[in-house]
Design a protein around this motif. Structure first.
Motif, short mmCIF file in Angstrom:
data_model
loop_
_atom_site.label_atom_id
_atom_site.label_comp_id
_atom_site.label_asym_id
_atom_site.label_seq_id
_atom_site.Cartn_x
_atom_site.Cartn_y
_atom_site.Cartn_z
N GLY A 24 0.78 -1.22 0.00
CA GLY A 24 0.00 0.00 0.00
C GLY A 24 0.81 1.27 0.00
O GLY A 24 0.45 2.24 -0.68
N ASP A 25 1.90 1.32 0.75
CA ASP A 25 2.60 2.58 0.89
C ASP A 25 3.41 2.97 -0.35
O ASP A 25 3.88 4.10 -0.45
CB ASP A 25 3.53 2.55 2.11
N ARG A 26 3.56 2.05 -1.31
CA ARG A 26 4.32 2.36 -2.52
C ARG A 26 3.42 2.71 -3.70
O ARG A 26 3.89 2.98 -4.80
CB ARG A 26 5.23 1.18 -2.89
N PHE A 27 2.11 2.74 -3.48
CA PHE A 27 1.16 2.99 -4.55
C PHE A 27 0.51 4.36 -4.38
O PHE A 27 0.41 4.89 -3.27
CB PHE A 27 0.07 1.92 -4.56
N ALA A 28 0.05 4.91 -5.50
CA ALA A 28 -0.70 6.17 -5.43
C ALA A 28 -2.01 5.96 -4.67
O ALA A 28 -2.46 6.82 -3.91
CB ALA A 28 -0.96 6.71 -6.83
N SER A 29 -2.64 4.81 -4.89
CA SER A 29 -3.81 4.39 -4.13
C SER A 29 -3.85 2.88 -4.14
O SER A 29 -3.32 2.24 -5.06
CB SER A 29 -5.10 4.97 -4.71
N PHE A 30 -4.46 2.31 -3.10
CA PHE A 30 -4.48 0.85 -2.98
C PHE A 30 -5.79 0.44 -2.30
O PHE A 30 -6.07 0.85 -1.18
CB PHE A 30 -3.30 0.37 -2.15
N ASP A 31 -6.58 -0.37 -3.02
CA ASP A 31 -7.86 -0.83 -2.49
C ASP A 31 -7.96 -2.34 -2.64
O ASP A 31 -7.56 -2.91 -3.66
CB ASP A 31 -9.02 -0.17 -3.25
#
Length: 243
Positions: A126-133
């Motif tokens: 999650g912390d490496r993505f622009a958004s993560f769902d």
């Protein structure tokens, strides 16, 4: 009406000799179907207090499911169908050993990522993505209800779908929501190594291969989830050679 992706896969199964189903092993989490080789699938509804059909061939078991207009559960576990299909579709020669989460991290860097299905590795992402769902029919803390798929999928750059979407008949509707330019993956032991999925828009198939039948079947009978199962290995097939 266009046939479903599952029906297309069955129509394009390799021309191999049908074989009797030697054994179906089912645990709390996994199912294995033994024909000429062993195919795996996740269980669709957890514990099923029913016994597999007897005296069927692999293709008869597949047809028993797909020729029924609505899934005949609870008298039939769709996992038997997917395990049978996977027993006929070994990883192709170009399959590689590479974990799906590593590819998601690589392809999703700085992008909008959606994972359909709560895999164990999502809690470390999650912390490496622009958004993560993470979309889930039964959401865990931090997940998003699956009903949000029409809102989130059309905006995603990288999408990873669980192979269990075959089991709950949601695959086709979800694929229709995915942008044509998104990087699309299918993950999990239920994933069939079928070229039909590449025609449907998938870029990568991340499935599994049984390498030690006795050990794998023992673990399945004991109710182990796939992440704890021994005697299997992760296998990945890419539409393009470049990771």
């Amino acid at each position: 009406m266009k046939p479903s992706i599952l029906h297309q896969i069955v129509s394009n199964l390799p021309d191999v000799k049908d074989s009797p189903v030697a054994k179906i092993i089912q645990g709390d989490c996994m199912c294995a179907v033994q024909g000429n080789r062993t195919g795996l699938a996740s269980r669709s509804n957890g514990l099923f207090e029913i016994s597999p059909p007897q005296d069927k061939t692999v293709m008869e078991l597949i047809r028993l499911f797909i020729d029924t207009p609505t899934a005949p559960s609870p008298a039939f576990d769709p996992s038997w169908c997917m395990g049978s299909i996977n027993s006929l579709l070994p990883p192709p020669d170009n399959a590689i050993d590479f974990k799906a989460q590593d590819l998601i991290l690589k392809k999703g860097e700085g992008k909008r990522v959606v994972v359909i299905g709560h895999f164990p590795f999502v809690e470390r992402m999650g912390d490496r993505f622009a958004s993560f769902d993470v979309l889930e029919l039964s959401p865990k803390p931090g997940d998003v209800p699956a009903a949000k798929a029409p809102e989130l999928l059309p905006q995603a750059d990288v999408i990873a779908l669980t192979g269990t979407t075959f089991l709950n008949n949601t695959l086709d509707a979800l694929v229709d929501l995915c942008p044509k330019n998104a990087f699309l993956m299918m993950l999990g032991p239920t994933t069939p190594f079928s070229p039909v999925l590449f025609d449907a828009g998938f870029d990568v198939l991340c499935g599994s291969e049984v390498v030690d039948e006795a050990t794998a079947l023992q673990g399945i009978a004991q109710g182990l989830p796939f992440k704890k199962l021994q005697g299997v290995r992760y296998r990945m097939v890419l539409r393009e050679k470049n990771l």
